[in-house]
Design a protein around this motif. Structure first.
Motif, short mmCIF file in Angstrom:
data_model
loop_
_atom_site.label_atom_id
_atom_site.label_comp_id
_atom_site.label_asym_id
_atom_site.label_seq_id
_atom_site.Cartn_x
_atom_site.Cartn_y
_atom_site.Cartn_z
N ALA A 91 1.02 -1.12 -0.08
CA ALA A 91 -0.03 0.16 -0.09
C ALA A 91 0.85 1.20 -0.07
O ALA A 91 1.56 1.45 0.99
N GLY A 94 -0.10 11.49 -4.46
CA GLY A 94 -0.46 11.43 -3.18
C GLY A 94 -1.40 10.28 -2.60
O GLY A 94 -1.59 10.45 -1.27
N ALA A 95 -1.93 9.69 -3.65
CA ALA A 95 -2.99 8.51 -2.96
C ALA A 95 -2.12 7.29 -2.78
O ALA A 95 -1.30 7.11 -3.66
N ILE A 96 -2.65 6.73 -1.65
CA ILE A 96 -2.25 5.38 -1.34
C ILE A 96 -2.90 4.10 -2.10
O ILE A 96 -4.15 4.23 -2.07
N GLY A 97 -2.37 3.52 -2.92
CA GLY A 97 -2.89 2.58 -3.88
C GLY A 97 -2.08 1.11 -3.92
O GLY A 97 -0.88 0.97 -3.38
N VAL A 129 -4.41 10.75 7.80
CA VAL A 129 -3.95 9.95 6.68
C VAL A 129 -3.12 8.88 6.93
O VAL A 129 -3.28 7.46 6.12
N LYS A 174 -4.41 4.98 5.66
CA LYS A 174 -3.40 3.87 5.15
C LYS A 174 -3.51 2.55 5.73
O LYS A 174 -3.35 1.61 5.35
N ALA A 191 -6.18 0.72 4.59
CA ALA A 191 -5.87 0.20 3.38
C ALA A 191 -4.83 -0.87 3.46
O ALA A 191 -5.28 -1.97 2.75
N GLU A 192 -3.88 -0.84 4.41
CA GLU A 192 -3.22 -2.08 4.57
C GLU A 192 -3.82 -3.30 5.12
O GLU A 192 -3.51 -4.25 4.62
N GLN A 241 -8.06 2.12 -2.08
CA GLN A 241 -7.47 3.42 -2.45
C GLN A 241 -7.42 4.34 -1.33
O GLN A 241 -8.66 4.03 -0.43
N ALA A 242 -6.69 5.00 -0.69
CA ALA A 242 -6.59 6.00 0.37
C ALA A 242 -6.06 7.26 -0.01
O ALA A 242 -5.03 7.41 -0.60
N PHE A 243 -6.59 8.33 0.15
CA PHE A 243 -6.18 9.51 -0.55
C PHE A 243 -6.53 10.75 0.32
O PHE A 243 -7.90 10.76 0.73
#
Lengths: 399, 190
Positions: A10, A178-181, B19, B23, B26-27, B37-39
């Motif tokens: 991630a 900047g987005a976590i993918g 944030v 995350k 998301a993990e 997806q995290a933003f």
């Protein structure tokens, strides 16, 4: 073919590209370390500080100097990378022309962000489109995985003897950067194996084989012919890029093409779009297909060189094409991508109607509904409504 | 949560770790083999300024990159935000809203009309102060999310946290966070 189970990370888009840079471990990274620089360079500097890479990391006082340092480094035969964004790229552009004309395979990440003014740091493609005539290869990427993959694939393309041009990889600022993918990375060994050793091309500081690069050319020199050679190299790059994509597919199972077609068989209305909006558009295409509307999508990857014939082929049986630009060219017939697509159709003697949509300038959101509206308009035109010659602005206030 | 797509909106102030928590969620989704997806909502970040972040979790690959318009989970890390921001804007029917506060949902409802949402509260700051020793409501909030949505189990969250925190933090800090998650998981009120 596909590699055995790889752990999914991630990670942000910028983090993905920094990781690729770490695994590539180029000889030199020269970059401007302050905003509008992104954390691509910040992350890399941490790898340097931690001793994870052997690269010489040069921080300079401007983007103009960053590219100048890259030219010196690549001219000396060192594998050279940098990264930039937004106004930083604009400051760099003068020297970008020099890098291309000296045929230096510098690899650069340009995180797509707006150019001022009004002052705006958000996503659009004004920055990289400013440099579209600078002689660099330009590849646009949808997400962090694509940006990572593209970074690895850059070296065999740019360093190929028939190409020898600098290459820049783009992806959307913030939305992707900047987005976590998810990212399925290669191992460092796989990356090293894929990129191989940098080929031994003529270089400065080689006293036994002295060469001159970028000298004063004068009025009666070879400037003109040099430009012709750059164009030939661009043309050669089309095959080299696809061959590299194919080789990458063998390694990873991830398929790349100059233009990525989605539900294009029998498509009557088609959108052409680059970067992250293509993902949003795919979901819209699925929805419209469920309604029986023959919608299709072309995601642009390669912008320089522009694969004219492939666009003409892909659009041969299409009634209406909507080209979505995230940058404008003021006073021109339309946005940069629109003009390329229109020219491709004209050169191949095709007459699909083409409509230009300008969207997302300065980070204006593009929601699924906005893209659906684009397709609905194309559908109406396919059914007889007049196709406007003027740009249509998507999700602009007061429009 | 039975729907395939979970869309989470985080409301916090800069510095509260929203944030980081987005995350972390998301993990956790990666661990479940889910797509994510995290933003953050993008803009200059200043400590203390209101910020918004988003997380999408889905059984299918996520290809939409637009901001979340109709979240089904809304997390408020700072209760003072509800006075100035419409935190339930666009909330989907029966969205889960969890607010970091020592008040009960009934007490919150007296002053605020949140419409047709499932309102929950958890004293994440208090828990963080008592377990981690600092007002860092983000990790307990992840525990509350796990409980409220059923997306993740308590041990799953703790295992992940142990793994990712052990590299960076002392055992005391790690254990404090694990305890914070457990308490938030158990103390979230509806």
């Amino acid at each position: 073919m596909a590699q055995t189970e790889v752990k999914t990370l991630a990670i942000t888009g910028n983090g993905a590209v920094s990781l690729a840079m770490k695994q590539v471990d180029p000889d030199v990274v020269a970059a401007y370390p302050i905003t509008p620089q992104t954390d691509v360079v910040q992350n890399f500097s941490q790898y340097v500080a931690n001793g994870d890479v052997k690269a010489e990391f040069v921080t300079v006082e401007s983007e103009h100097s960053a590219m100048s340092a890259c030219i010196g480094s690549a001219g000396a035969g060192a594998r050279t990378m940098t990264a930039t964004s937004s106004a930083g790229y604009a400051l760099m552009v003068e020297v970008c022309f020099v890098a291309a004309s000296m045929r230096l395979p510098i690899i650069m990440t340009t995180v797509n962000r707006a150019l001022s003014g009004p002052i705006n740091i958000h996503c659009d493609h004004s920055d990289s489109m400013l440099g579209r005539d600078s002689g660099w290869l330009q590849i646009y990427n949808e997400d962090g995985q694509e940006a990572y993959d593209a970074t690895v694939m850059s070296f065999p393309i740019a360093e190929h003897k028939d190409v020898r041009l600098p290459l820049m990889n783009m992806y959307d600022g913030f939305i992707i950067s900047g987005a976590i993918g998810p990212l399925k990375p290669l191992s460092a060994e796989q990356v090293q194996q894929f990129i191989g050793q940098a080929p031994d091309y003529p270089k400065l500081l080689d006293a036994k084989n002295p060469v001159t690069m970028g000298p004063f050319d004068g009025l009666h020199g070879w400037y003109f012919e040099q430009k012709i050679a750059q164009n030939i190299a661009m043309e050669n790059a089309l095959d080299v890029i696809q061959d590299t994509y194919d080789r990458f597919y063998e390694l990873t199972g991830r398929r790349y093409e100059h233009l990525m077609k989605y539900r294009m068989d029998d498509a009557e209305i088609v959108v052409v779009v680059a970067n992250s909006a293509a993902g949003t558009a795919r979901a819209v295409v699925d929805k419209l297909r469920n309604e029986g509307i023959k919608a299709g999508l072309i995601k642009l990857r390669t912008f320089r060189p522009f694969p004219v014939k492939l666009y003409a082929e892909a659009l041969a049986d299409v009634k209406v094409v909507g080209v979505m630009d995230r940058a404008d060219s003021f006073g021109a017939p339309g946005g940069p991508l629109y003009m390329e697509v229109l020219t491709s159709l004209y050169q191949e003697g095709q007459c699909a109607k083409a409509v230009n949509f300008i969207y997302g300038l300065g980070g204006r959101d593009v929601f699924p509904q906005n893209i659906e509206d684009v397709y609905r308009r194309l559908d109406a035109i396919a059914k007889g409504e007049d196709a406007p010659r003027e740009r249509i602005y998507v999700n602009a206030k007061g429009m | 949560m039975t729907s395939q797509l979970t869309e989470v909106r985080w409301h916090a102030r800069g510095g509260q770790g929203a944030v980081t928590a987005a995350k972390m969620v998301a993990e956790l989704a990666v661990g479940r083999g889910k797509h994510f997806q995290a933003f953050p909502e993008y803009g200059p970040e200043r400590s203390g300024a209101p910020i918004v972040a988003f997380t999408r979790i889905s059984d299918e690959p996520i290809q939409t990159y637009s901001p979340i318009e109709s979240p089904n989970v809304i997390l408020v890390l700072d209760p003072t935000l509800i006075a100035s921001i419409d935190v339930v804007e666009g909330a989907s029917e029966q969205a889960v809203v969890i607010i970091n506060t020592e008040q009960t949902p009934e007490e919150i409802k007296k002053d605020h009309d949140f419409g047709n949402v499932r309102l929950m509260t958890v004293a994440a700051s208090k828990i963080a102060n008592e377990t981690i020793g600092r007002n860092l409501p983000n990790t307990p909030m992840v525990g509350a999310v796990a409980k409220a949505t059923g997306l993740f189990g308590l041990e799953e969250v703790q295992d992940h946290m142990r793994q990712s925190f052990s590299k960076k933090f002392s055992e005391k800090v790690v254990n404090g966070n694990l305890e914070a998650v457990r308490r938030a998981f158990e103390e979230v009120k509806e």
